[in-house]
Design an enzyme around this catalytic site. Structure first.
Site, PDB file in Angstrom:
ATOM      1  N   HIS A 167     -15.001 -16.229  -9.108  1.00  0.00           N
ATOM      2  CA  HIS A 167     -14.883 -17.295 -10.114  1.00  0.00           C
ATOM      3  C   HIS A 167     -16.060 -18.259  -9.954  1.00  0.00           C
ATOM      4  O   HIS A 167     -16.455 -18.569  -8.833  1.00  0.00           O
ATOM      5  CB  HIS A 167     -13.572 -18.049  -9.912  1.00  0.00           C
ATOM      6  CG  HIS A 167     -13.411 -19.224 -10.826  1.00  0.00           C
ATOM      7  ND1 HIS A 167     -13.054 -19.086 -12.150  1.00  0.00           N
ATOM      8  CD2 HIS A 167     -13.579 -20.551 -10.603  1.00  0.00           C
ATOM      9  CE1 HIS A 167     -12.991 -20.282 -12.697  1.00  0.00           C
ATOM     10  NE2 HIS A 167     -13.304 -21.192 -11.793  1.00  0.00           N
TER      11      HIS A 167
ATOM     12  N   GLU B 205     -41.606  19.598 -23.133  1.00  0.00           N
ATOM     13  CA  GLU B 205     -41.362  18.522 -24.105  1.00  0.00           C
ATOM     14  C   GLU B 205     -42.499  18.507 -25.124  1.00  0.00           C
ATOM     15  O   GLU B 205     -43.679  18.464 -24.733  1.00  0.00           O
ATOM     16  CB  GLU B 205     -41.256  17.183 -23.400  1.00  0.00           C
ATOM     17  CG  GLU B 205     -41.238  15.960 -24.305  1.00  0.00           C
ATOM     18  CD  GLU B 205     -40.135  15.991 -25.348  1.00  0.00           C
ATOM     19  OE1 GLU B 205     -40.452  15.794 -26.538  1.00  0.00           O
ATOM     20  OE2 GLU B 205     -38.969  16.208 -24.979  1.00  0.00           O
TER      21      GLU B 205
ATOM     22  N   ILE C  56     -26.164   7.291 -41.143  1.00  0.00           N
ATOM     23  CA  ILE C  56     -24.969   8.081 -41.425  1.00  0.00           C
ATOM     24  C   ILE C  56     -24.738   9.186 -40.404  1.00  0.00           C
ATOM     25  O   ILE C  56     -23.825  10.002 -40.570  1.00  0.00           O
ATOM     26  CB  ILE C  56     -25.042   8.686 -42.840  1.00  0.00           C
ATOM     27  CG1 ILE C  56     -26.270   9.600 -42.967  1.00  0.00           C
ATOM     28  CG2 ILE C  56     -25.060   7.591 -43.885  1.00  0.00           C
ATOM     29  CD1 ILE C  56     -26.259  10.466 -44.207  1.00  0.00           C
TER      30      ILE C  56
ATOM     31  N   ILE D 282     -24.836   2.941 -34.520  1.00  0.00           N
ATOM     32  CA  ILE D 282     -26.220   2.578 -34.838  1.00  0.00           C
ATOM     33  C   ILE D 282     -26.259   1.552 -35.969  1.00  0.00           C
ATOM     34  O   ILE D 282     -26.985   0.550 -35.895  1.00  0.00           O
ATOM     35  CB  ILE D 282     -27.041   3.832 -35.195  1.00  0.00           C
ATOM     36  CG1 ILE D 282     -27.118   4.773 -33.992  1.00  0.00           C
ATOM     37  CG2 ILE D 282     -28.457   3.439 -35.636  1.00  0.00           C
ATOM     38  CD1 ILE D 282     -27.767   6.110 -34.288  1.00  0.00           C
TER      39      ILE D 282
ATOM     40  N   LYS E 214     -32.713  -2.016 -27.539  1.00  0.00           N
ATOM     41  CA  LYS E 214     -32.200  -3.085 -26.669  1.00  0.00           C
ATOM     42  C   LYS E 214     -33.265  -4.145 -26.412  1.00  0.00           C
ATOM     43  O   LYS E 214     -32.944  -5.329 -26.236  1.00  0.00           O
ATOM     44  CB  LYS E 214     -31.696  -2.511 -25.342  1.00  0.00           C
ATOM     45  CG  LYS E 214     -30.618  -1.457 -25.492  1.00  0.00           C
ATOM     46  CD  LYS E 214     -29.520  -1.863 -26.455  1.00  0.00           C
ATOM     47  CE  LYS E 214     -28.641  -0.683 -26.852  1.00  0.00           C
ATOM     48  NZ  LYS E 214     -29.222   0.230 -27.837  1.00  0.00           N
TER      49      LYS E 214
ATOM     50  N   GLY F 171     -37.598  11.302 -24.507  1.00  0.00           N
ATOM     51  CA  GLY F 171     -36.836  11.658 -25.693  1.00  0.00           C
ATOM     52  C   GLY F 171     -36.525  10.487 -26.606  1.00  0.00           C
ATOM     53  O   GLY F 171     -37.177   9.436 -26.564  1.00  0.00           O
TER      54      GLY F 171
END
Length: 467
Positions: A449, A31, A273, A182, A48, A37
């Protein structure tokens, strides 16, 4: 012991290395940046974290609806938010490095390229070059934001999703180019923080993605407009120029015809895009690895490229597959198994998608339009969140769940949800589609429920009895 080398330490790459090691391989993971990543460092997780803070701020603003009086208006502390984001990411990075070490995977920091079909070349941060022999190679080099030629990035007023996650001052106004996943997620985030958002899309709907049911797109568009987000469809961006610290963008119906064009001046422009593959430095031509016209690596559903001992997974495969972190992780497992001689094939029909807009979207399997194209006779049934007691309790009544099922067998072929916690609720839909469950079986499954999961019970019950 078989030597398996993986290029790229994202969710696909580290999953591939881990699974290869568990199967008895001598696994090496390379990496050039931070482990995790795009997903961990510039995508899924940081977005998030920011998204959740935006939702909390919005909930506090509505506290009076729940019988709670807030004496002072809540304010965003962007510095503390970014600090929290970095802390969480660093914690996850440490956990991943420990996992790699515990499973005896060799981890090399550096830029990898392919010398031949048995040798990788690695350049470390100091420019030192070394070589590594392998029996099998798995490419998981990922992707990066695609630039719009007419609106090039400057990392200040014109930004990509990377810069949007490190923003230090919340803009008063923003123009988002692209209403894909995105773009729509960031539109929701900025809107919840109080930014005036305009989103421009060249196609005729938000989320113009084949796997997203059109009814879901219509609901999202309606809810975005309720939140004050301006949506411009069938529009393209002609040009943009910096003017007095802001950016003036010209928008028209089509190119090159700029008649009836309009200009919008905002503090920032966010370009969403699409993405492009991280393959430029891999030297794929050294062994003739096949790519398509846009540079995405071509691989079959066993993740094998045209070179027998070379596999590819994740974003580097492009939109011909599915560009999602959890899909990459599963592709990594499939690639590792095939590299070790265990024949496995990817099933892309049962990969769920999770879109963190406001409200959230979860989707898996086929849509009604896709079914018609394939000549499959299907029916669809919808249940509304507003019918659920739990939705009334939380004040999140927007949205619906739609089940697509085969007309004759009643087998569930697709589930599409927009509403509170849809990204969690879709797991039941994925289980149903993967295991060919019928609407009768789902309707006879008792849902607790009061919970939001009852939406699946309601939709399947309506599908079973037609009421």
């Amino acid at each position: 012991m078989k030597k398996i080398t993986v290029i790229g330490g994202g969710p696909g790459g580290y999953a591939a290395a881990l699974h290869a090691s568990l199967l008895g391989a001598d696994a090496t993971l390379i990496e050039q940046d931070k482990i995790g990543g795009t997903c961990l460092n510039r995508g899924c997780i940081p977005s998030k974290i920011i998204n959740y803070s935006a939702k909390i701020l919005n909930l506090i603003k509505k506290a009076s609806e729940f019988g709670i009086d807030i004496k002072q208006p809540p304010l965003l502390n962007i510095k503390n938010l970014i600090t929290r984001k970095e802390k969480i990411i660093n914690t996850q990075i440490k956990a991943l490095l420990n996992l790699i070490k515990a499973n005896k995977i060799s981890f090399i920091q550096g830029k990898a390229s392919i010398k031949d079909n048995k040798t990788a070349r690695i350049t470390d941060n100091e420019g030192k070059i070394s070589e590594l022999k392998y029996d099998k190679l798995i490419i998981a080099s990922g992707s990066k934001p695609l630039q719009l030629p007419s609106v090039p990035f400057n990392k200040n007023t014109v930004i990509s999703s990377d810069e949007a996650l490190d923003i230090t001052d919340m803009p008063e106004t923003i123009l988002i180019i692209g209403a894909g996943v995105i773009g729509c997620e960031f539109a929701s985030i900025f809107s919840l923080f109080g930014t005036k958002v305009t989103i421009v899309e060249a196609l005729d709907r938000v989320l113009p993605i084949p796997g997203i049911d059109q009814s879901i797109c219509k609901t999202l568009s309606k809810e975005m407009k309720k939140k004050g987000i301006k949506i411009l469809l069938n529009k393209t961006v002609v040009s943009a120029e910096n003017k007095n610290g802001k950016i003036k963008t010209t928008i028209a119906a089509s190119l090159p015809d700029t008649k009836n064009s309009e200009t919008i001046t905002t503090d920032k422009v966010l370009v969403c895009i699409g993405r492009k593959p991280n393959t430029k430095t891999l030297e794929l031509d050294n062994i003739g690895i096949k790519t398509d016209q846009k540079g995405w690596i071509v691989a079959d559903n066993q993740m094998q490229t045209n070179i027998e001992n070379i596999y590819a997974i994740g974003d580097v495969l492009g939109p011909s597959k599915i560009m999602l972190a959890h899909c990459a992780s599963y592709e990594g497992r499939i690639a590792a198994q095939n590299a070790m001689g265990i024949k496995k094939t990817m099933d892309y029909n049962t990969i769920p998608s999770a879109i963190f807009t406001a409200p959230e979207i979860g989707s898996v399997g086929i849509t009604e339009i896709e079914a018609k194209i394939k000549g499959i006779n299907v029916n669809g049934e919808t249940a509304l969140f507003r019918t659920l007691g739990k939705a009334r309790v939380t004040g999140e009544i927007e949205g619906e769940a739609k089940i697509i099922f085969e007309a004759n067998t009643k087998k569930i072929l697709g589930v599409h949800i927009i509403g509170a916690n849809a990204t969690d609720l879709i797991a039941e839909g994925a289980l149903a589609v993967k295991n060919k469950i019928t609407v009768k079986q789902l309707a006879e499954t008792i849902h607790a429920h009061p919970t939001l999961s009852e939406i699946m019970g309601e939709a399947s019950y309506k599908a079973l009895f037609g009421i």
